[in-house]
Design an enzyme around this catalytic site. Structure first.
Site, short mmCIF file in Angstrom:
data_model
loop_
_atom_site.label_atom_id
_atom_site.label_comp_id
_atom_site.label_asym_id
_atom_site.label_seq_id
_atom_site.Cartn_x
_atom_site.Cartn_y
_atom_site.Cartn_z
N GLU A 111 4.00 5.29 -11.00
CA GLU A 111 3.03 4.23 -10.67
C GLU A 111 1.84 4.27 -11.62
O GLU A 111 1.36 3.23 -12.08
CB GLU A 111 2.58 4.38 -9.21
N ARG A 264 -2.67 -0.70 -5.29
CA ARG A 264 -2.66 -0.50 -3.84
C ARG A 264 -1.37 -1.04 -3.24
O ARG A 264 -0.72 -0.40 -2.42
CB ARG A 264 -3.86 -1.22 -3.20
N GLY A 402 -6.73 7.86 -3.20
CA GLY A 402 -6.49 7.24 -4.51
C GLY A 402 -6.49 5.72 -4.44
O GLY A 402 -6.28 5.15 -3.38
N GLU A 403 -6.68 5.08 -5.57
CA GLU A 403 -6.69 3.61 -5.73
C GLU A 403 -7.70 2.95 -4.79
O GLU A 403 -7.51 1.84 -4.32
CB GLU A 403 -5.31 2.97 -5.47
N GLY A 404 -8.79 3.65 -4.51
CA GLY A 404 -9.82 3.12 -3.61
C GLY A 404 -9.72 3.82 -2.27
O GLY A 404 -8.72 3.69 -1.57
#
Lengths: 590, 248
Positions: A111, A264, A402-404
């Site tokens: 990813e 996300r 992760g990713e926010g």
């Protein structure tokens, strides 16, 4: 509620979506399923058997597996054909992520390369930049890495300190600073780096490995995801050609945020696969583990856990692929080679940021709870590395960060909805007015307003209304209130997604018993999220009342919303669903 | 040369297959795959070509409309073209062999390479019956195949109870694949996309002379009786006592 004429991001809150417009896993073509099988077999034959070695931080092995995946086309799904990729539709790309997830270190590496490292270039790069780098990244000849976070800048990404200064010759930017938590750092050939030009204009750059001044810190010692490379990346007067700037100066935040939106979504598509693998493992164990002379799968509390994981995974899967379909509708109409592609991509990736946030929070929290319960089902064995849940539990924990971080994603979700409401992009005012006009009589059984998702939407709109009128511009400071409302919005989207999927299943005439257990799953989840929403609504109203008294009509409405419904016998439903999972050896809808 | 690979659409063994209340096998909603032995046969054909054999590989399947999915998968694995004989009824091996023989009459392959059996019926008859009907040599349960340079003979190593047996057959011949002949590859995603444009011909059963009657009638299905649970014995003496009891 009125049917939507077109699907704007966040507009699901305003009215009923039509099942015909919804993509579901049942819609996959034989070709997509064939591709999924390649991903599944690659994982089963090449990656999972090497788990012990992967867990020993063998990043060389990881890079090697990524290149192997590249040879099979597994890194090329989202890259347009014009740039050496396969240009697959968004749902098929999500399905591949799902199949690769059960080795989470590999999935995250995949990813980090194919989404967050490649997407800034794919979305915002010029035709020349895309021609130069995308074919190498799509084939796995080169691997990528996304460099945004810094030691002092995480959720507040725009406070980054890394600086870029344009050299007086006008040919080169000079980068200085330190990036932190950089996945794939050890073997990345291309770094997508965010820096502020002259300390102010946030901008994305492509930096090739081996550029003088670029160096790496040691591997971080992480709780999980032991097979991913996570290092600091240091820039000490690193010269980057102006041709490697992505987009104009000062547009880097678009690249960062659009990419993270898609990240996300993709991570939670992965979570669907990880959850299915956990369920398979849980069912297998519960069927063969005997205590008190019976397989533990026959005990109610174990059935409860199995059914909850299955039911909520069904709902998450429905939401993820619904969103995949929405994204695809926007992305598939873009010509990747045209000069206005970046603007079109920007609009497409931004459109569904609320929905991307929704699946992020719901999926990562479900993954956490389910991994935890999987350990519990396995008892003492679950606490050892002999069985998969321990690793899954450590690995998945990252997804809430992760990713926010989920806290920030919840705030952004509500903030975006309010902003879109006040700018007129979505007609929040009208929907709120209609919600406030509802009375007890509207919630009769089988009424439109009485469906679980419409109750949740009404609750969200009403609570958002009273909180906004009490706090005005200060609403963002009431983070707990905002988070409560966000949870109800999230519940509304996912529960509605399951209902839309079931409508499509019925239209496609899937087997009646598959539809029946789908409806059981939806009932189990709806009952639980409505109960949570009830508590959330109470919490919000109590808090808001400290600032501004709550209108008695609103109070009556909220009571009507949560009391005027009959609860199903969830214990009976869970037992039925768990039994079906045991028969199917895991997830019963695959 | 031309290699014909007959393939069968079979239920995925990982799918849940149940009996309905009226004792029919319920395949509704189960997943379908290319019969794994046929997949091995196709893999071998593709490998032969990759190793330099000048061959056209044609896959054929007799099955319902949905069997096109399995044929498309075979095209992705490397077959050059596909023939779909549309047929919605379940066939006995002799009937399948009859229809395949009609396909062979048109296609004139030099080699028929197919799975030794299909994993649904486990009959292990179709290849043999097809060879018999065509009057061709057969080599069943192949674990290696070597085709002569002039394409006139094949040397087939087959696994038998006593070890390995090597046969030389004149071509055209029917060769059936055993488990160890070749391990099917991962189908790379670009190959799946390329398969979109490979030709697939549709043939009606009637064009092949129809399905002959075979005299076999299915009376019903039932599940095997569930096994009585075993008993744990504390020691060897009680085991011996049990055995004495049983033999008396």
């Amino acid at each position: 509620m009125i049917p939507l004429t077109h699907a704007e991001g966040g507009a699901f809150l305003l009215g009923d979506s039509h099942p015909d417009r919804v993509f579901t896993p049942e819609d996959f073509t034989a070709e997509s399923r064939m591709m999924a099988r390649t991903a599944e077999e690659f994982l089963a034959r090449e990656v999972l058997p090497k788990t012990a070695q992967i867990e020993q931080h063998d990043t060389d092995l990881m890079a090697c597996l990524m290149r192997q995946a590249g040879e099979l086309g597994l890194l090329a799904a989202d890259v347009p054909v014009e740039y050496g990729g396969l240009g697959l539709d968004v749902p098929t790309g999500a399905l591949l992520a799902e199949k690769l997830n059960p080795q989470q270190s590999f999935a995250l590496t995949h990813e980090a390369h194919s989404v967050i490292a490649v997407m800034p270039l794919l979305l915002f790069g010029s035709h020349e930049q895309k021609l130069k780098y995308l074919p190498k990244l799509a084939s796995g000849e080169w691997l990528g890495s996304f460099c945004l976070s810094e030691p002092d800048s995480g959720s507040d990404a725009l406070s980054a300190q890394t600086k870029a200064v344009l050299d007086p010759d006008g040919e080169t930017y000079v980068l200085n600073g330190t990036k932190m938590w950089i996945t794939n750092a050890a073997f990345a050939d291309l770094f997508t780096v965010f820096a502020k030009v002259d300390g102010s204009r946030f901008t994305a750059f492509l930096v090739e490995r081996g550029t003088p001044g670029l160096s790496l810190g040691p591997e971080e010692h992480k709780l999980g995801m032991k097979g991913t490379s996570t290092r600091r990346v240091m820039f000490d007067n690193v010269g980057v050609p102006v041709d490697n700037r992505l987009g104009a100066e000062g547009t880097g935040h678009y690249a960062a945020f659009c990419t993270l939106n898609l990240g996300r979504f993709k991570l939670e598509a992965g979570a669907v696969g990880g959850l299915k693998a956990l369920l398979r493992q849980d069912v297998e164990y519960a069927k063969q583990r005997k205590q008190f002379g019976r397989p533990i799968a026959e005990f109610g509390q174990i059935q409860h856990k199995i059914a909850e994981i299955a039911a909520r995974t069904f709902v998450l899967e429905s939401a993820v692929y619904r969103l995949a379909g929405m994204l695809d509708e926007r992305f598939s109409s873009i010509d990747p080679t045209s000069t206005d592609a970046p603007a079109a991509y920007h609009a497409a990736a931004e459109e569904y940021s609320p929905e991307c946030g929704i699946v992020k929070v719901f999926g990562s929290e479900l993954y956490s709870e389910s991994a935890d319960e999987s350990i519990q089902i396995h008892g003492g064995y679950g606490y050892t590395e002999e069985f998969p849940p321990a690793r899954a539990w450590r690995d998945q924990r990252l997804l809430r960060i992760g990713e926010g971080a989920n806290e920030v994603v919840r705030l952004n979700l509500i903030n975006t909805l309010i902003r879109r409401g006040s700018s007129g992009r979505i007609d929040l005012g009208d929907a709120t007015k209609r919600a406030l006009a509802l009375t007890d009589a509207d919630f009769a059984p089988d009424s439109e307003a009485g469906t679980p998702w419409n109750r949740l939407k009404t609750a969200a709109l009403v609570l958002l209304h009273i909180a906004s009128s009490a706090y005005g511009q200060r609403l963002p400071d009431e983070q707990e209130v905002v988070a409560c409302i966000a949870d109800i919005v999230i519940a509304a989207f996912v529960v509605e997604s399951a209902a839309l999927r079931m409508a499509r299943m019925a239209a496609r005439r899937v087997k009646p018993d598959i539809l029946e257990i789908a409806s059981i799953a939806a009932d189990i989840v709806a009952d639980q999220v409505l109960a949570s929403a009830h508590i959330g609504a109470h919490t919000v109203m109590t808090r808001v009342a400290q600032t501004k008294p709550i209108d008695s009509a609103v109070q009556r409405l909220v009571v009507a919303l949560f009391f005027s419904r009959e609860s199903p016998d969830v214990i009976g439903l869970r037992r039925q669903l768990a039994k079906r999972c045991c028969e199917a050896g895991g997830y019963p809808w695959d | 040369m031309r290699i014909l690979v007959p393939i069968k659409r079979t239920p995925d063994p990982n799918s849940l297959v149940r009996l309905t209340a009226d004792a029919q096998i319920d395949l509704d909603g189960c997943k379908w795959i290319v019969n794994p032995f046929d997949e091995i046969a196709l893999e071998e054909a593709v490998r032969q070509r990759e190793a330099g054999l000048d061959a056209e590989i044609v896959v054929v399947s007799i099955g319902p409309e949905e069997a096109a999915d399995q044929l498309r998968a075979c095209l992705a694995m490397g077959a050059d073209r596909a023939i779909h004989v549309c047929c919605n009824r379940s066939l006995e091996p002799i009937q399948t062999a009859h229809l395949l023989a009609a396909v062979v009459a048109t296609e004139q392959p030099d080699l028929i390479l197919m799975g030794k059996q299909a994993i649904d019926g486990d009959q292990n008859q179709t290849g043999q019956m097809l060879a018999g009907r065509l009057g061709w040599p057969q080599a069943t349960f192949a674990s290696t195949i070597t085709i002569s340079d002039n394409h006139t003979t094949a040397v087939v190593e087959r696994e038998v109870d006593t070890g390995r047996e090597t046969l030389q057959v004149r071509l055209p011949a029917v060769v059936t694949a055993d488990l160890r002949l070749a391990e099917p590859r991962y189908v790379a995603l670009p190959a799946i996309i390329r398969a979109r444009n490979k030709p697939m011909a549709n043939v009606a059963v009637d064009d092949l002379g129809g399905v002959p009657d075979c005299g076999v009638r299915t009376v019903g299905y039932e599940l095997p009786p569930s096994r009585a649970p075993g008993v744990m014995l504390p020691d060897a003496a009680s085991l011996a006592a049990k055995i004495r009891e049983a033999v008396q």
